[in-house]
Design a protein around this motif. Sequence first.
Motif, PDB file in Angstrom:
ATOM      1  N   ARG A 188       6.489  -0.074  -7.828  1.00  0.00           N
ATOM      2  CA  ARG A 188       6.819  -1.572  -8.342  1.00  0.00           C
ATOM      3  C   ARG A 188       5.826  -1.994  -8.761  1.00  0.00           C
ATOM      4  N   LEU A 189       4.557  -1.970  -8.641  1.00  0.00           N
ATOM      5  CA  LEU A 189       3.484  -2.327  -8.949  1.00  0.00           C
ATOM      6  C   LEU A 189       3.290  -1.457 -10.556  1.00  0.00           C
ATOM      7  N   GLU A 190       3.542  -0.707 -10.380  1.00  0.00           N
ATOM      8  CA  GLU A 190       3.436   1.182 -11.687  1.00  0.00           C
ATOM      9  C   GLU A 190       4.057  -0.189 -12.598  1.00  0.00           C
ATOM     10  N   LEU A 191       4.989  -0.592 -12.366  1.00  0.00           N
ATOM     11  CA  LEU A 191       6.280  -0.962 -13.397  1.00  0.00           C
ATOM     12  C   LEU A 191       5.968  -2.160 -14.461  1.00  0.00           C
ATOM     13  N   LEU A 192       4.961  -3.210 -12.723  1.00  0.00           N
ATOM     14  CA  LEU A 192       4.817  -4.911 -13.405  1.00  0.00           C
ATOM     15  C   LEU A 192       3.712  -4.795 -13.947  1.00  0.00           C
ATOM     16  N   TYR A 193       2.411  -4.050 -13.435  1.00  0.00           N
ATOM     17  CA  TYR A 193       1.055  -3.995 -13.747  1.00  0.00           C
ATOM     18  C   TYR A 193       0.541  -2.555 -14.253  1.00  0.00           C
ATOM     19  N   PRO A 194       1.521  -1.650 -15.240  1.00  0.00           N
ATOM     20  CA  PRO A 194       0.711  -0.703 -15.798  1.00  0.00           C
ATOM     21  C   PRO A 194      -0.604  -0.604 -15.768  1.00  0.00           C
ATOM     22  N   GLU A 195      -1.720  -0.070 -15.158  1.00  0.00           N
ATOM     23  CA  GLU A 195      -2.782   0.552 -16.062  1.00  0.00           C
ATOM     24  C   GLU A 195      -3.616  -0.869 -16.269  1.00  0.00           C
ATOM     25  N   HIS A 196      -3.254  -2.227 -15.100  1.00  0.00           N
ATOM     26  CA  HIS A 196      -3.642  -3.508 -14.640  1.00  0.00           C
ATOM     27  C   HIS A 196      -4.104  -3.594 -13.389  1.00  0.00           C
ATOM     28  N   HIS A 197      -3.886  -2.566 -12.508  1.00  0.00           N
ATOM     29  CA  HIS A 197      -4.017  -3.049 -11.055  1.00  0.00           C
ATOM     30  C   HIS A 197      -4.518  -1.721 -10.171  1.00  0.00           C
ATOM     31  N   THR A 198      -4.908  -2.154  -9.168  1.00  0.00           N
ATOM     32  CA  THR A 198      -4.991  -0.980  -8.055  1.00  0.00           C
ATOM     33  C   THR A 198      -5.039  -0.815  -6.537  1.00  0.00           C
ATOM     34  N   LEU A 199      -4.499  -0.212  -6.477  1.00  0.00           N
ATOM     35  CA  LEU A 199      -4.265  -0.203  -4.428  1.00  0.00           C
ATOM     36  C   LEU A 199      -4.922   0.673  -3.722  1.00  0.00           C
ATOM     37  N   GLN A 200      -5.765   0.110  -2.536  1.00  0.00           N
ATOM     38  CA  GLN A 200      -6.153   1.212  -1.500  1.00  0.00           C
ATOM     39  C   GLN A 200      -5.833   0.560  -0.171  1.00  0.00           C
ATOM     40  N   VAL A 201      -5.501   1.876   0.270  1.00  0.00           N
ATOM     41  CA  VAL A 201      -5.016   1.835   1.372  1.00  0.00           C
ATOM     42  C   VAL A 201      -5.746   3.110   2.314  1.00  0.00           C
ATOM     43  N   GLY A 202      -6.241   2.387   3.473  1.00  0.00           N
ATOM     44  CA  GLY A 202      -6.610   3.105   4.199  1.00  0.00           C
ATOM     45  C   GLY A 202      -6.998   2.965   5.803  1.00  0.00           C
ATOM     46  N   THR A 203      -7.685   3.307   6.773  1.00  0.00           N
ATOM     47  CA  THR A 203      -7.294   3.726   8.234  1.00  0.00           C
ATOM     48  C   THR A 203      -8.810   3.657   8.408  1.00  0.00           C
ATOM     49  N   ALA A 204      -9.504   2.964   9.117  1.00  0.00           N
ATOM     50  CA  ALA A 204     -10.606   3.011   9.608  1.00  0.00           C
ATOM     51  C   ALA A 204     -11.148   2.748  11.292  1.00  0.00           C
ATOM     52  N   LYS A 205     -11.146   3.201  12.380  1.00  0.00           N
ATOM     53  CA  LYS A 205     -11.524   2.630  13.565  1.00  0.00           C
ATOM     54  C   LYS A 205      -9.929   2.310  14.050  1.00  0.00           C
ATOM     55  N   GLY A 206      -9.471   2.330  14.081  1.00  0.00           N
ATOM     56  CA  GLY A 206      -7.981   1.726  14.437  1.00  0.00           C
ATOM     57  C   GLY A 206      -7.544   0.879  13.417  1.00  0.00           C
ATOM     58  N   GLN A 207      -8.558   0.596  12.675  1.00  0.00           N
ATOM     59  CA  GLN A 207      -8.193  -0.613  11.862  1.00  0.00           C
ATOM     60  C   GLN A 207      -7.010  -0.718  10.234  1.00  0.00           C
ATOM     61  N   PHE A 208      -5.945  -0.807   9.848  1.00  0.00           N
ATOM     62  CA  PHE A 208      -5.735  -0.637   9.187  1.00  0.00           C
ATOM     63  C   PHE A 208      -5.602  -1.107   7.890  1.00  0.00           C
ATOM     64  N   THR A 209      -6.015  -1.167   6.535  1.00  0.00           N
ATOM     65  CA  THR A 209      -6.218  -1.906   5.966  1.00  0.00           C
ATOM     66  C   THR A 209      -5.630  -1.600   4.167  1.00  0.00           C
ATOM     67  N   THR A 210      -5.672  -2.610   3.773  1.00  0.00           N
ATOM     68  CA  THR A 210      -4.653  -2.790   2.251  1.00  0.00           C
ATOM     69  C   THR A 210      -5.229  -3.492   1.363  1.00  0.00           C
ATOM     70  N   LEU A 211      -5.414  -3.409   0.261  1.00  0.00           N
ATOM     71  CA  LEU A 211      -6.580  -4.244  -0.991  1.00  0.00           C
ATOM     72  C   LEU A 211      -5.679  -3.788  -1.902  1.00  0.00           C
ATOM     73  N   LEU A 212      -5.063  -5.404  -2.656  1.00  0.00           N
ATOM     74  CA  LEU A 212      -4.595  -4.762  -3.900  1.00  0.00           C
ATOM     75  C   LEU A 212      -5.051  -6.038  -4.550  1.00  0.00           C
ATOM     76  N   ARG A 213      -5.516  -5.514  -6.060  1.00  0.00           N
ATOM     77  CA  ARG A 213      -6.289  -6.167  -6.994  1.00  0.00           C
ATOM     78  C   ARG A 213      -5.578  -6.006  -8.691  1.00  0.00           C
ATOM     79  N   LEU A 214      -4.869  -7.802  -9.046  1.00  0.00           N
ATOM     80  CA  LEU A 214      -4.407  -7.408  -9.771  1.00  0.00           C
ATOM     81  C   LEU A 214      -5.455  -8.428 -11.455  1.00  0.00           C
ATOM     82  N   VAL A 215      -4.885  -7.660 -12.172  1.00  0.00           N
ATOM     83  CA  VAL A 215      -6.011  -8.242 -13.371  1.00  0.00           C
ATOM     84  C   VAL A 215      -4.881  -8.474 -14.316  1.00  0.00           C
ATOM     85  N   GLY A 216      -5.512  -9.446 -15.277  1.00  0.00           N
ATOM     86  CA  GLY A 216      -4.472 -10.408 -16.258  1.00  0.00           C
ATOM     87  C   GLY A 216      -3.854 -10.756 -15.899  1.00  0.00           C
TER      88      GLY A 216
END
Length: 216
Positions: A188-216
Amino acid sequence: MIVVSAAIWAALATLRHERENHQLRAEKRAAEVAFLKTQINPHFLYNTLNMLFSMAYPVAKPVANAILKLSELMRYMLHDTPDGQVDLEKEIEYLHNYLDLYRLRFPGSFHVQFTLTGEPVGRRVAPLVLIPFVENAIKHGVLDDPKNPVHIRLYVDGNQVQFEVENQRSNANKDATTGIGLPNLRRRLELLYPEHHTLQVGTAKGQFTTLLRLVG
């Protein structure tokens, strides 16, 4: 003249074919966005909730307030916009109503912190683009530990919106529902924000983190 005419005809045919392909891609994109966004048709549920609220309020106000919160969520889901965008303030209000409903469901044991940095007035985003990250944290995170609450952070800076959700992973599967899922959300992000978003998903020390950036 035959060669020139053939070249002109070929160029016109190519241009017509490109236009048709562009229209098909636009229609396909609109259909995919509508499909990914719509999980249920909430019209019937929304009307039923309004009826239940009027019945519950004279008898049990806490129950009526919970119904009202859920009704507000349904109303937001039903709202449509011509340009496919909503005010960021409305999206934030939706998140607050969603979290308030869970606080009513788990009084005293629902530890989620929401912080906003920056000014959301004037910013517009695609509707329901933030809530899947919160749903995922509530489904898979630890909610009853006041020392390790779920952190929801929203930053607004210029033409950039950054949304971060961090939660401690739980070993228990508390919710059998699947929600929209990260693969569908990425699409959905690819369709709505092509080349105008980044999505990072990761796990570290038992913590789950998602980071979304929308530009424009």
